[in-house]
Design an enzyme around this catalytic site. Structure first.
Site, mmCIF file in Angstrom:
data_model
loop_
_atom_site.group_PDB
_atom_site.id
_atom_site.type_symbol
_atom_site.label_atom_id
_atom_site.label_comp_id
_atom_site.label_asym_id
_atom_site.label_seq_id
_atom_site.Cartn_x
_atom_site.Cartn_y
_atom_site.Cartn_z
ATOM 1 N N GLU A 200 -4.238 8.023 -4.304
ATOM 2 C CA GLU A 200 -4.835 7.497 -3.292
ATOM 3 C C GLU A 200 -5.032 8.563 -2.234
ATOM 4 O O GLU A 200 -4.009 9.077 -1.993
ATOM 5 C CB GLU A 200 -4.210 6.295 -2.678
ATOM 6 C CG GLU A 200 -5.198 5.666 -1.678
ATOM 7 C CD GLU A 200 -4.577 4.342 -1.180
ATOM 8 O OE1 GLU A 200 -4.346 3.441 -2.191
ATOM 9 O OE2 GLU A 200 -4.808 3.886 0.126
ATOM 10 N N THR B 162 -8.089 -10.936 -3.750
ATOM 11 C CA THR B 162 -8.497 -12.171 -2.750
ATOM 12 C C THR B 162 -9.484 -13.202 -3.181
ATOM 13 O O THR B 162 -8.985 -14.207 -2.974
ATOM 14 C CB THR B 162 -8.754 -11.715 -1.329
ATOM 15 O OG1 THR B 162 -7.906 -10.276 -0.867
ATOM 16 C CG2 THR B 162 -8.695 -12.594 -0.219
ATOM 17 N N GLY C 288 -10.450 -3.475 -2.448
ATOM 18 C CA GLY C 288 -10.946 -4.272 -1.368
ATOM 19 C C GLY C 288 -12.301 -4.813 -2.038
ATOM 20 O O GLY C 288 -13.179 -4.892 -0.975
ATOM 21 N N ASP D 32 -0.628 -1.642 -9.550
ATOM 22 C CA ASP D 32 -1.814 -1.504 -8.092
ATOM 23 C C ASP D 32 -0.645 -1.014 -7.055
ATOM 24 O O ASP D 32 0.178 -1.694 -6.630
ATOM 25 C CB ASP D 32 -2.163 -2.934 -8.033
ATOM 26 C CG ASP D 32 -3.273 -2.691 -7.113
ATOM 27 O OD1 ASP D 32 -4.003 -1.651 -6.772
ATOM 28 O OD2 ASP D 32 -3.601 -3.913 -6.183
ATOM 29 N N HIS D 33 -1.062 0.018 -6.526
ATOM 30 C CA HIS D 33 -0.395 0.294 -5.114
ATOM 31 C C HIS D 33 0.959 0.476 -5.303
ATOM 32 O O HIS D 33 1.878 0.079 -4.556
ATOM 33 C CB HIS D 33 -0.770 -0.399 -3.937
ATOM 34 C CG HIS D 33 -2.125 -0.643 -3.310
ATOM 35 N ND1 HIS D 33 -2.173 0.423 -2.731
ATOM 36 C CD2 HIS D 33 -3.042 -1.384 -3.686
ATOM 37 C CE1 HIS D 33 -3.852 0.364 -2.497
ATOM 38 N NE2 HIS D 33 -4.091 -0.657 -3.046
HETATM 39 P P1 13P Z 1 -9.174 -7.569 -2.258
HETATM 40 O O1 13P Z 1 -7.865 -8.350 -2.014
HETATM 41 O O2 13P Z 1 -9.842 -7.373 -1.147
HETATM 42 O O3 13P Z 1 -10.050 -8.023 -3.361
HETATM 43 O O4 13P Z 1 -8.751 -6.080 -2.691
HETATM 44 C C1 13P Z 1 -7.973 -6.063 -3.988
HETATM 45 C C2 13P Z 1 -7.404 -4.664 -4.226
HETATM 46 O O5 13P Z 1 -8.224 -3.642 -3.658
HETATM 47 C C3 13P Z 1 -6.443 -4.425 -5.045
HETATM 48 O O6 13P Z 1 -5.715 -3.202 -4.901
#
Ligand code: 13P
Length: 287
Positions: free
Chosen positions: A135, A232, A208, A84-85
């Site tokens: 992205e 999150t 997100g 991720d990222h």
């Molecule tokens: P949240 O932490 O807002 O759920 O987003 C997770 C996310 O986009 C990981 O790349």
């Protein structure tokens, strides 16, 4: 066996549902997500941030744990293990370690540099049968200690990146990581529709995923979103359940907490959250 994300996302895009990416932090998290996917016959993507990768001991450790768990728990649904990222360097490290999918986040580079780096990584990833997400337009909020503001991606830039042969595209549409502020303007569906129009069958990724209303999630899926990232919300439910267990005073024998019992309520809380998301995203029964 791990699966590349491409096939599951192409299927999701055609079927108008989204596959959830749930970020993992440890063994309990991983087991909760994998078993929930199995119980709900849903494809799933395990997300690993660079920070989580370091915490868990490194990318090879994670590949070993996830592959072992798929075998031992007889997980019979498609599972992708996804960075991720990632930075350019970490995307390469993950591909070499055996991840089946990576995200290269070049959104902070000037567009031409983002294109050049993405193009190189597409070649490397595809030579190893690994899917790649790119992205455009940075996603705001906090991610591994870096705080950014939700940007809206330029549709023409999205098209340029999509044409590089990537498998999924994360386009900022005002979404942010973490909790949304009370004065949040909401997702920019006009921008999303424009991006979808220009990028066609490219599966779009919504980052997100915590705190976005059910209506907005459904609308996003109808406009071409086929992967939704959630981190999150699992962290919050895990923390609340663990805190409650401690406050209830289960240290009755004076021996300290049994680590397995201590983590059990948080584990169940993650399972509940993941199941709810899979139902909302429409991925239940799609494996
Ligand atoms: P949240 O932490 O807002 O759920 O987003 C997770 C996310 O986009 C990981 O790349």
């Amino acid at each position: 066996m791990l699966t590349a994300a491409k096939e599951m996302l192409d299927k999701a895009k055609a079927g108008k549902y989204a596959v959830g990416q749930f970020n993992i932090n440890n063994l309990e998290w991983t087991k909760a997500v994998l078993l929930t996917a199995k119980e709900n016959k849903s494809p799933v993507i395990l997300g690993v941030s660079e920070g989580a990768g370091k915490y868990m001991g490194g990318y090879n450790t994670i590949v070993g744990m996830v592959k072992g768990m798929i075998k031992d728990l007889d997980i019979d649904v498609p599972v992708a293990l996804h960075l991720d990222h990632g930075s350019y360097e970490h995307a390469i490290k993950c591909i070499e370690a055996g991840f089946s999918s990576v995200m290269f986040d070049g959104s902070h580079y000037p567009i031409l540099e983002n294109i050049r780096k993405t193009e190189e990584l597409v070649k490397f990833a595809h030579s190893r049968n690994v899917s790649i997400e790119a992205e455009v337009g940075s996603i705001g909020g906090e991610e591994d200690g870096v705080i950014g503001k939700g940007e809206v991606a330029d549709a023409t830039e999205c098209k340029l990146i999509a044409d590089l042969g990537i498998d999924m595209l994360a386009a900022g549409i005002g979404n942010i990581h973490g909790k949304y502020p009370d004065n949040w303007a909401g997702l920019d569906f006009k921008a999303l529709a424009e991006i979808q129009e220009l990028t066609g069958i490219m599966p779009l990724v919504l980052h997100g995923g915590t705190g976005i209303s059910e209506e907005m999630i459904r609308e996003s899926i109808s406009l071409g979103v086929s992967k939704i990232n959630v981190n999150t919300e699992c962290q919050l439910t895990f923390a609340a359940a663990t805190r409650k267990y401690i406050e209830e005073g289960h240290d009755i024998l004076g021996k300290g907490f049994d680590p397995r019992k201590l983590l059990a309520p948080g584990y169940e809380a993650i399972k509940k959250t993941v199941k709810e998301k899979m139902e909302l995203f429409g991925s239940v029964g799609q494996a």
